[in-house]
Each structure stands twice: as C-alpha cells, then as structure tokens.
Motif scaffolding. Sequence first.
Motif, PDB file in Angstrom:
ATOM      1  N   LEU A  94     -25.784   8.586  -4.815  1.00 30.69           N
ATOM      2  CA  LEU A  94     -25.391   8.972  -3.678  1.00 30.69           C
ATOM      3  C   LEU A  94     -23.969  10.213  -3.876  1.00 30.69           C
ATOM      4  CD1 LEU A  94     -26.023   7.741  -0.469  1.00 30.69           C
ATOM      5  CD2 LEU A  94     -27.810   9.053  -2.164  1.00 30.69           C
ATOM      6  N   GLU A  95     -23.548  11.917  -3.704  1.00 31.21           N
ATOM      7  CA  GLU A  95     -22.181  12.266  -3.209  1.00 31.21           C
ATOM      8  C   GLU A  95     -21.482  11.477  -2.165  1.00 31.21           C
ATOM      9  OE1 GLU A  95     -23.131  16.583  -3.565  1.00 31.21           O
ATOM     10  OE2 GLU A  95     -24.235  16.123  -5.719  1.00 31.21           O
ATOM     11  N   GLY A  96     -21.865  11.010  -1.085  1.00 33.86           N
ATOM     12  CA  GLY A  96     -20.903  10.757  -0.377  1.00 33.86           C
ATOM     13  C   GLY A  96     -20.477   9.172  -0.502  1.00 33.86           C
ATOM     14  N   ALA A  97     -21.381   8.782  -1.726  1.00 29.27           N
ATOM     15  CA  ALA A  97     -20.938   6.969  -1.630  1.00 29.27           C
ATOM     16  C   ALA A  97     -19.327   6.514  -2.728  1.00 29.27           C
ATOM     17  CB  ALA A  97     -22.477   6.507  -2.262  1.00 29.27           C
ATOM     18  N   THR A  98     -19.544   5.411  -2.577  1.00 28.26           N
ATOM     19  CA  THR A  98     -18.552   5.070  -3.830  1.00 28.26           C
ATOM     20  C   THR A  98     -19.011   3.811  -4.668  1.00 28.26           C
ATOM     21  OG1 THR A  98     -16.682   5.551  -2.302  1.00 28.26           O
ATOM     22  CG2 THR A  98     -16.094   3.963  -4.054  1.00 28.26           C
ATOM     23  N   TYR A  99     -19.027   3.541  -5.694  1.00 36.55           N
ATOM     24  CA  TYR A  99     -19.851   2.572  -6.782  1.00 36.55           C
ATOM     25  C   TYR A  99     -19.191   1.292  -7.031  1.00 36.55           C
ATOM     26  CZ  TYR A  99     -23.750   5.067  -5.171  1.00 36.55           C
ATOM     27  OH  TYR A  99     -24.422   6.325  -4.428  1.00 36.55           O
ATOM     28  N   LYS A 128     -16.348   7.642  -7.376  1.00 35.02           N
ATOM     29  CA  LYS A 128     -17.296   8.264  -6.564  1.00 35.02           C
ATOM     30  C   LYS A 128     -18.792   8.117  -6.916  1.00 35.02           C
ATOM     31  CE  LYS A 128     -13.248  10.757  -4.850  1.00 35.02           C
ATOM     32  NZ  LYS A 128     -12.495  11.437  -4.697  1.00 35.02           N
ATOM     33  N   GLY A 129     -19.878   8.871  -6.329  1.00 44.03           N
ATOM     34  CA  GLY A 129     -20.682   9.267  -6.641  1.00 44.03           C
ATOM     35  C   GLY A 129     -21.564  10.650  -6.831  1.00 44.03           C
ATOM     36  N   THR A 130     -20.575  11.390  -6.922  1.00 46.71           N
ATOM     37  CA  THR A 130     -20.092  12.758  -7.753  1.00 46.71           C
ATOM     38  C   THR A 130     -19.514  12.862  -9.244  1.00 46.71           C
ATOM     39  OG1 THR A 130     -18.068  12.933  -6.315  1.00 46.71           O
ATOM     40  CG2 THR A 130     -19.427  14.764  -6.003  1.00 46.71           C
ATOM     41  N   ASP A 131     -19.196  11.940  -9.495  1.00 48.12           N
ATOM     42  CA  ASP A 131     -18.514  11.347 -10.593  1.00 48.12           C
ATOM     43  C   ASP A 131     -19.786  10.393 -11.739  1.00 48.12           C
ATOM     44  OD1 ASP A 131     -16.024  12.302 -10.100  1.00 48.12           O
ATOM     45  OD2 ASP A 131     -15.096  10.912  -9.758  1.00 48.12           O
ATOM     46  N   ILE A 132     -19.972   9.494 -11.005  1.00 46.94           N
ATOM     47  CA  ILE A 132     -21.148   8.941 -12.213  1.00 46.94           C
ATOM     48  C   ILE A 132     -22.390   9.306 -12.479  1.00 46.94           C
ATOM     49  CG2 ILE A 132     -21.983   7.131 -10.135  1.00 46.94           C
ATOM     50  CD1 ILE A 132     -21.771   4.349 -11.693  1.00 46.94           C
ATOM     51  N   LYS A 133     -22.626  10.155 -11.511  1.00 42.84           N
ATOM     52  CA  LYS A 133     -23.497  11.310 -11.559  1.00 42.84           C
ATOM     53  C   LYS A 133     -23.632  12.861 -12.861  1.00 42.84           C
ATOM     54  CE  LYS A 133     -26.465  13.887  -8.615  1.00 42.84           C
ATOM     55  NZ  LYS A 133     -27.353  12.797  -8.214  1.00 42.84           N
ATOM     56  N   LYS A 134     -22.145  12.321 -13.066  1.00 44.95           N
ATOM     57  CA  LYS A 134     -22.263  13.399 -14.152  1.00 44.95           C
ATOM     58  C   LYS A 134     -21.646  12.345 -15.265  1.00 44.95           C
ATOM     59  CE  LYS A 134     -20.344  16.891 -11.088  1.00 44.95           C
ATOM     60  NZ  LYS A 134     -19.243  17.733 -11.031  1.00 44.95           N
ATOM     61  N   GLY A 135     -21.725  10.975 -14.995  1.00 45.70           N
ATOM     62  CA  GLY A 135     -21.095  10.180 -16.343  1.00 45.70           C
ATOM     63  C   GLY A 135     -19.817  10.110 -16.174  1.00 45.70           C
ATOM     64  N   LYS A 136     -18.406   9.761 -15.428  1.00 45.59           N
ATOM     65  CA  LYS A 136     -17.770   9.916 -15.078  1.00 45.59           C
ATOM     66  C   LYS A 136     -17.375   9.289 -14.420  1.00 45.59           C
ATOM     67  CE  LYS A 136     -16.284  14.693 -15.231  1.00 45.59           C
ATOM     68  NZ  LYS A 136     -16.219  16.609 -15.177  1.00 45.59           N
ATOM     69  N   LEU A 137     -16.406   7.805 -15.263  1.00 38.06           N
ATOM     70  CA  LEU A 137     -16.088   6.520 -14.200  1.00 38.06           C
ATOM     71  C   LEU A 137     -14.600   6.610 -14.032  1.00 38.06           C
ATOM     72  CD1 LEU A 137     -18.104   4.128 -16.218  1.00 38.06           C
ATOM     73  CD2 LEU A 137     -18.613   5.229 -14.401  1.00 38.06           C
ATOM     74  N   GLN A 138     -14.057   7.349 -13.048  1.00 44.19           N
ATOM     75  CA  GLN A 138     -12.747   7.713 -12.226  1.00 44.19           C
ATOM     76  C   GLN A 138     -12.206   6.505 -11.464  1.00 44.19           C
ATOM     77  OE1 GLN A 138     -12.293  11.809 -11.934  1.00 44.19           O
ATOM     78  NE2 GLN A 138     -12.109  12.293 -14.588  1.00 44.19           N
ATOM     79  N   GLY A 139     -12.508   5.316 -11.923  1.00 46.80           N
ATOM     80  CA  GLY A 139     -12.656   4.826 -10.992  1.00 46.80           C
ATOM     81  C   GLY A 139     -11.449   3.364 -10.946  1.00 46.80           C
ATOM     82  N   GLN A 140     -10.953   2.372  -9.958  1.00 48.05           N
ATOM     83  CA  GLN A 140     -10.061   1.294 -10.419  1.00 48.05           C
ATOM     84  C   GLN A 140     -10.589   0.814 -11.626  1.00 48.05           C
ATOM     85  OE1 GLN A 140      -8.765  -0.643  -6.972  1.00 48.05           O
ATOM     86  NE2 GLN A 140      -7.611  -1.341  -7.993  1.00 48.05           N
ATOM     87  N   GLU A 141      -9.731  -0.153 -12.254  1.00 47.38           N
ATOM     88  CA  GLU A 141     -10.791  -0.810 -13.761  1.00 47.38           C
ATOM     89  C   GLU A 141      -9.966  -2.134 -13.673  1.00 47.38           C
ATOM     90  OE1 GLU A 141     -10.053   0.398 -18.113  1.00 47.38           O
ATOM     91  OE2 GLU A 141     -12.191   0.292 -18.072  1.00 47.38           O
ATOM     92  N   LEU A 142     -10.999  -2.896 -12.858  1.00 49.11           N
ATOM     93  CA  LEU A 142      -9.982  -4.468 -12.417  1.00 49.11           C
ATOM     94  C   LEU A 142     -10.695  -5.248 -14.266  1.00 49.11           C
ATOM     95  CD1 LEU A 142     -11.460  -5.358  -9.347  1.00 49.11           C
ATOM     96  CD2 LEU A 142      -9.559  -4.121  -9.508  1.00 49.11           C
ATOM     97  N   SER A 143     -11.538  -4.772 -14.532  1.00 47.87           N
ATOM     98  CA  SER A 143     -11.818  -5.817 -15.728  1.00 47.87           C
ATOM     99  C   SER A 143     -11.859  -4.824 -16.594  1.00 47.87           C
ATOM    100  CB  SER A 143     -12.307  -6.750 -15.919  1.00 47.87           C
ATOM    101  OG  SER A 143     -12.600  -8.083 -15.435  1.00 47.87           O
ATOM    102  N   PRO A 144     -10.795  -3.945 -17.832  1.00 47.12           N
ATOM    103  CA  PRO A 144     -11.353  -2.943 -18.782  1.00 47.12           C
ATOM    104  C   PRO A 144     -12.253  -3.472 -19.776  1.00 47.12           C
ATOM    105  CG  PRO A 144      -8.752  -4.050 -18.734  1.00 47.12           C
ATOM    106  CD  PRO A 144      -9.774  -4.525 -18.319  1.00 47.12           C
ATOM    107  N   TYR A 145     -12.618  -2.084 -20.075  1.00 47.05           N
ATOM    108  CA  TYR A 145     -14.174  -2.727 -21.347  1.00 47.05           C
ATOM    109  C   TYR A 145     -13.647  -2.736 -22.233  1.00 47.05           C
ATOM    110  CZ  TYR A 145     -17.553  -1.463 -24.158  1.00 47.05           C
ATOM    111  OH  TYR A 145     -18.809  -1.103 -25.532  1.00 47.05           O
ATOM    112  N   GLN A 146     -14.773  -4.299 -22.561  1.00 46.10           N
ATOM    113  CA  GLN A 146     -14.880  -4.786 -23.975  1.00 46.10           C
ATOM    114  C   GLN A 146     -16.583  -5.246 -24.633  1.00 46.10           C
ATOM    115  OE1 GLN A 146     -15.091  -9.389 -23.943  1.00 46.10           O
ATOM    116  NE2 GLN A 146     -12.263  -9.245 -24.078  1.00 46.10           N
ATOM    117  N   PRO A 147     -15.710  -4.183 -26.260  1.00 44.37           N
ATOM    118  CA  PRO A 147     -17.202  -4.168 -26.856  1.00 44.37           C
ATOM    119  C   PRO A 147     -17.971  -5.003 -27.084  1.00 44.37           C
ATOM    120  CG  PRO A 147     -15.256  -3.105 -27.811  1.00 44.37           C
ATOM    121  CD  PRO A 147     -14.667  -4.056 -26.944  1.00 44.37           C
TER     122      PRO A 147
END
Length: 230
Positions: A94-99, A128-147
């Motif tokens: 949802l474009e107005g939601a946060t995930y 933001k919903g508008t970001d993850i809808k497009k494949g962008k993760l511009q949020g707060q990273e509490l645990s950085p990505y670990q492969p």
Amino acid sequence: MAPTLLWVSTDWTMKLATAALFLGLTMVVTRDEDEGDMCLYEALSDTDAVLCKGLEVFYPELGNIGCMFVPDCNNYRQKITHWAEPIVKFPGALEGATYILVMVDPDAPSRSSPKAQFWRHWLVTDIKGTDIKKGKLQGQELSPYQPPSPPAQTGFHRYQFFVYLQEGKNISLHSKENKTRASWKMDKFLNRFHLSEPEASTQFMTQNYQDSPNYQTPGTGSSEPRDKPK
C-alpha cells in the motif's frame, strides 16, 4: 506427473526461473550454448512453497529466486555467500503504509537440529510502501544484511523473507538481541510489537557449495576459491 524440462540459452535463465512459478513447472533446465553445461532451476516442494505469498527476491544473475532452490551450477551457491543484499519487491504494498522486512534462517545450524533457530540475517524497518513496491528498501536497518552461508555438511537451509505492516510502531531490538544473530526469538519480537500475520513472504533454499556432488577440492583441477563461508 513427470517434471517438465525446457532447454534454453543462458540469456533466458532468469526469465524462465521466474516463469516457472507462474506456469506451474517443477523445474527449468538451461544450457550454455558454448560449453554445453546444464543448469537446473528447481521449485520448492508444495510444503515449502506454502510460504511463497506475494514477495519477490532478486539476486544478480539468478533473477527472482523466491520459492526456488539456488541452482547447483555456475558457482551460484558460492557466489550468493558474497553478493550484496538482494532486491526485495512487494508489488501489493500500500502506497501510504510503512513496512518491516525480516530475513531469517530457521535451520541453524541444520534443519534436522535447529538449535540456533532463528538466525537473523536482515531486519529493516520504516520502509515506505511506495519504495518496497518498486524494490527499494530505504528504511532503518536494525540488522545489516548478512548473506546466506550455510555450514558444510548441514544440508539445505531455508532463507525466509517476511514483510509486516508497521502501522506507526517504533521498532527496536533489545541490547541482548543485538549481541548475537543466533537463536533469535522471532516470535517474542513479533508479539512485543503486536505484529500479526505477514503481508507477504517467500523463501529459497541452498546448501554449502562444497557439499555439491560436482565440487572438486582445491588442487584437483577445480576453479573454486579456497575460502569457506563463515
């Protein structure tokens, strides 16, 4: 019903791997036209595929690997242990939601003996919903990505992705949770912030590349690097 096999050039590998999920194919085989090498893209079992709901996960060269095994070819099972974070796309956001995005391994150290369940690989909030809808993760990273780095001789591991509706909550980890990624009490975390069922989810499976029947130890003609996943 026997699985359907398709022979195509490697240029179409990523497209067919994704199409397999929608066309109901159980596996896709690709072949390098120059070398004749085979590459098998196999879908997860129906039991494991239950988790695949509306989320897409894209890695370099592989494309959308959601609901699939990482192929045992082109050194993919070793490459994925070094690649940066994947593109995660939730088309139904949802474009107005946060995930909130969570990535975990429930099979640490192995699926038969998951004593360190869950291993927290990635935790991002305020997406933001508008970001993850497009494949962008511009949020707060509490645990950085670990492969994904499954230990040798522990079989296949599931790498699970969940997206939750944040609804304005201030999400954080306790100091104890920040000390280690292993044995994360994910259920307690979700209950603490009253997070219900995920809005979307998916998973893929892979194993240590050295467990491949095609793997050759260094010094026997293999081009595999000598370093081992941590």
